[in-house]
Design an enzyme around this catalytic site. Structure first.
Site, PDB file in Angstrom:
ATOM      1  N   PHE A   1       0.889  -1.159   0.000  1.00  0.00           N
ATOM      2  CA  PHE A   1       0.000   0.000   0.000  1.00  0.00           C
ATOM      3  C   PHE A   1       0.934   1.218   0.000  1.00  0.00           C
ATOM      4  O   PHE A   1       1.877   1.285   0.795  1.00  0.00           O
ATOM      5  CB  PHE A   1      -0.872  -0.029   1.263  1.00  0.00           C
ATOM      6  CG  PHE A   1      -1.946   1.017   1.280  1.00  0.00           C
ATOM      7  CD1 PHE A   1      -3.221   0.725   0.820  1.00  0.00           C
ATOM      8  CD2 PHE A   1      -1.689   2.287   1.769  1.00  0.00           C
ATOM      9  CE1 PHE A   1      -4.218   1.698   0.850  1.00  0.00           C
ATOM     10  CE2 PHE A   1      -2.675   3.260   1.793  1.00  0.00           C
ATOM     11  CZ  PHE A   1      -3.940   2.963   1.328  1.00  0.00           C
TER      12      PHE A   1
ATOM     13  N   ASP B   1       2.221  -4.985   8.595  1.00  0.00           N
ATOM     14  CA  ASP B   1       1.063  -4.096   8.481  1.00  0.00           C
ATOM     15  C   ASP B   1      -0.179  -4.977   8.341  1.00  0.00           C
ATOM     16  O   ASP B   1      -0.317  -5.730   7.373  1.00  0.00           O
ATOM     17  CB  ASP B   1       1.236  -3.185   7.260  1.00  0.00           C
ATOM     18  CG  ASP B   1       0.097  -2.171   7.142  1.00  0.00           C
ATOM     19  OD1 ASP B   1      -1.045  -2.520   7.521  1.00  0.00           O
ATOM     20  OD2 ASP B   1       0.342  -1.055   6.670  1.00  0.00           O
TER      21      ASP B   1
ATOM     22  N   TYR C   1     -10.491   1.055  10.693  1.00  0.00           N
ATOM     23  CA  TYR C   1     -11.722   1.432   9.989  1.00  0.00           C
ATOM     24  C   TYR C   1     -12.100   0.450   8.889  1.00  0.00           C
ATOM     25  O   TYR C   1     -13.091   0.634   8.217  1.00  0.00           O
ATOM     26  CB  TYR C   1     -11.622   2.855   9.427  1.00  0.00           C
ATOM     27  CG  TYR C   1     -10.372   3.156   8.629  1.00  0.00           C
ATOM     28  CD1 TYR C   1     -10.242   2.706   7.322  1.00  0.00           C
ATOM     29  CD2 TYR C   1      -9.325   3.877   9.190  1.00  0.00           C
ATOM     30  CE1 TYR C   1      -9.090   2.970   6.596  1.00  0.00           C
ATOM     31  CE2 TYR C   1      -8.167   4.144   8.468  1.00  0.00           C
ATOM     32  CZ  TYR C   1      -8.056   3.693   7.172  1.00  0.00           C
ATOM     33  OH  TYR C   1      -6.919   3.946   6.456  1.00  0.00           O
ATOM     34  N   LYS C   2     -11.294  -0.594   8.674  1.00  0.00           N
ATOM     35  CA  LYS C   2     -11.628  -1.602   7.663  1.00  0.00           C
ATOM     36  C   LYS C   2     -12.419  -2.711   8.352  1.00  0.00           C
ATOM     37  O   LYS C   2     -13.572  -2.498   8.729  1.00  0.00           O
ATOM     38  CB  LYS C   2     -10.354  -2.068   6.967  1.00  0.00           C
ATOM     39  CG  LYS C   2      -9.741  -0.934   6.118  1.00  0.00           C
ATOM     40  CD  LYS C   2      -8.363  -1.235   5.556  1.00  0.00           C
ATOM     41  CE  LYS C   2      -7.843  -0.011   4.793  1.00  0.00           C
ATOM     42  NZ  LYS C   2      -6.404  -0.073   4.531  1.00  0.00           N
TER      43      LYS C   2
ATOM     44  N   ARG D   1     -12.553  -4.836  -6.908  1.00  0.00           N
ATOM     45  CA  ARG D   1     -12.227  -5.394  -5.602  1.00  0.00           C
ATOM     46  C   ARG D   1     -13.507  -5.621  -4.803  1.00  0.00           C
ATOM     47  O   ARG D   1     -14.354  -4.729  -4.705  1.00  0.00           O
ATOM     48  CB  ARG D   1     -11.341  -4.388  -4.859  1.00  0.00           C
ATOM     49  CG  ARG D   1     -10.202  -4.980  -4.105  1.00  0.00           C
ATOM     50  CD  ARG D   1      -9.285  -3.907  -3.552  1.00  0.00           C
ATOM     51  NE  ARG D   1      -9.976  -2.891  -2.769  1.00  0.00           N
ATOM     52  CZ  ARG D   1      -9.502  -2.354  -1.639  1.00  0.00           C
ATOM     53  NH1 ARG D   1      -8.350  -2.730  -1.154  1.00  0.00           N
ATOM     54  NH2 ARG D   1     -10.181  -1.416  -1.008  1.00  0.00           N
TER      55      ARG D   1
END
Ligand SMILES: *Cc1c(COP(=O)(O)O)cnc(C)c1O
Length: 406
Positions: A127, A196, A221-222, A370
């Site tokens: 990312f 991560d 927040y995921k 996705r």
């Protein structure tokens, strides 16, 4: 044909022990497959936040730092995230963004690694923020970045390797990296492993303590449904806590913050990862959101996640004409996170139309569709419907022709 899959979906949903959790979330009639970008709102959070605003802030004001437990929220909430990622209490502190925690972790790991180790291995498909931050951290500490496929890191680690920074699950393809194996290989080379967990925490067991991970970061927040921009977290293995030297030693991580002394003296334990005054509103929304995990075993979440992604892939295979989409998500369960990524030449138009028809996934440019599967609130009927609507959209969006044929 779609009858067969719809019937199977209904059976699978009936047998699903996690199905009861769906009603804990605010959802609509659509299919929400973007919980790997922003988790859905747990339905009880607004009432809790109304209380935080009106009573804790409005009435108690400054007293809330003690009386409402604001001051200790970062480590208290870290202890609630801990079981989801396989950590004992006292090893995780919540606060700041993932980007900021990547900075703390990379610099701290480089300092822990010691002299003579001047290389930082970074996941070449990371990312982007992790890569940008690691590059800046390397410039500050005098290290050199070595971008590598995580599959090549074990062989590449050597006497000059300080640490590797790796995404546990690739945000684009959904590939799950070998955390136990790579961590062990890095240790064998005398290097540290910094993971991560943004796309794995809340979706699958991580086993931070069990596998001897040195440092880890992740967002909330995921799959943890903490809300937009909710604070991230930092894990520091117990054996490193005494030597953990934060590059951002704010007053919140001082051994005696209210001593207000000029000299810095680090507090003990994970709270060394704190920096300044925490973002209390977001932090408490996250704390409240974590209630949905009470009584949930992450192993069950993982089992359902794999069943959902298997079933979705099967439906896509059955419904979508060959060649229109190609999965870039690994088939093997041991290499798959909790999302399916489909390569599609017409991805931008297709995702826009999917969202218009109530199936919300997302696009990773140029050509990746996705679909994130969050087992607490996504069911098998959602997976079947998403695949069916995808096939309908593809029938309406003409296949992209190579220029010679246009
Ligand atoms: C989502 C994500 C981030 C986000 O970082 P922020 O600082 O919260 O914007 C970072 N790293 C990975 C691997 C991610 O998936």
């Amino acid at each position: 044909m779609s009858d067969t899959y719809a019937r199977r979906a209904a059976e699978l949903d009936r047998a699903d022990g996690l199905g009861v959790h769906r009603k804990k979330f605010v959802l609509d009639e659509g299919v929400y497959l973007d919980g790997n970008s922003l988790g859905a709102l747990p339905a009880h959070v607004p009432a809790r936040m109304a209380d935080v605003l009106a009573r804790e802030w409005g009435e108690l004001r400054i007293r809330s730092w003690d009386e409402s437990g604001w001051w200790t929220a970062p480590e208290r909430i870290g202890d609630r995230i801990a079981p989801l990622v396989g950590a004992a209490p006292g090893r995780i502190v919540v606060g700041d963004s993932t980007s900021v925690n990547v900075f703390k972790a990379v610099v701290a790991a480089a300092r822990l690694a010691g002299e003579g180790r001047d290389e930082i291995l970074v996941d070449a498909t990371t990312f982007p923020t992790d890569g940008y931050i690691a590059a800046s951290a390397a410039r500050l500490t005098g290290h050199r970045i070595v971008p590598l496929d995580p599959a090549e890191m074990a062989a590449a680690a050597g006497p000059r390797t300080a640490l590797a920074l790796v995404n546990h699950v690739d945000y684009r393809t959904g590939r799950l990296q070998d955390l136990p194996g790579l961590t062990a290989a890095l240790h064998a080379a005398g290097a540290l492993a910094v993971w991560d967990l943004c796309h794995s925490a809340g979706a699958l067991p991580v086993g931070l303590d069990e596998h001897g991970v040195d440092l880890a970061v992740g967002c909330t927040y995921k799959y943890l449904n903490g809300g937009p921009g909710s604070p991230a977290y930092l894990y520091v293995a117990e054996r490193h806590q005494a030597a953990f030297d934060s590059p951002l030693p704010g007053w919140n991580s001082h051994a005696d913050p209210f001593g207000m002394t000029p000299g810095y003296q680090a507090a003990d334990g994970a709270l060394r990862g704190r920096v300044g005054t925490p973002d209390i509103l977001s932090t408490l929304a996250l704390e409240s959101a974590l209630d949905v995990w009470d009584g949930v075993a992450i192993e069950d979440v993982r089992a359902k996640s794999l069943a959902l992604t298997d079933f979705f892939l099967e439906c896509v295979e059955a419904y979508v004409p060959a060649g229109r989409v190609v999965s870039v998500t690994p088939e093997a369960h041991g290499e798959r996170g909790s999302q399916v990524a489909l390569r599609c030449a017409e991805a931008p138009a297709v995702m826009a139309e999917l969202i218009r028809r109530g199936v919300v996934g997302d696009l990773r440019r140029p050509d990746i569709l996705r679909f994130g599967f969050t087992p607490l609130y996504v069911g098998f009927a959602d997976a079947e419907r998403a695949a069916r609507v995808l096939a309908e959209v593809l029938a309406d969006v003409p296949a992209h022709l190579p220029p010679a044929q246009v």
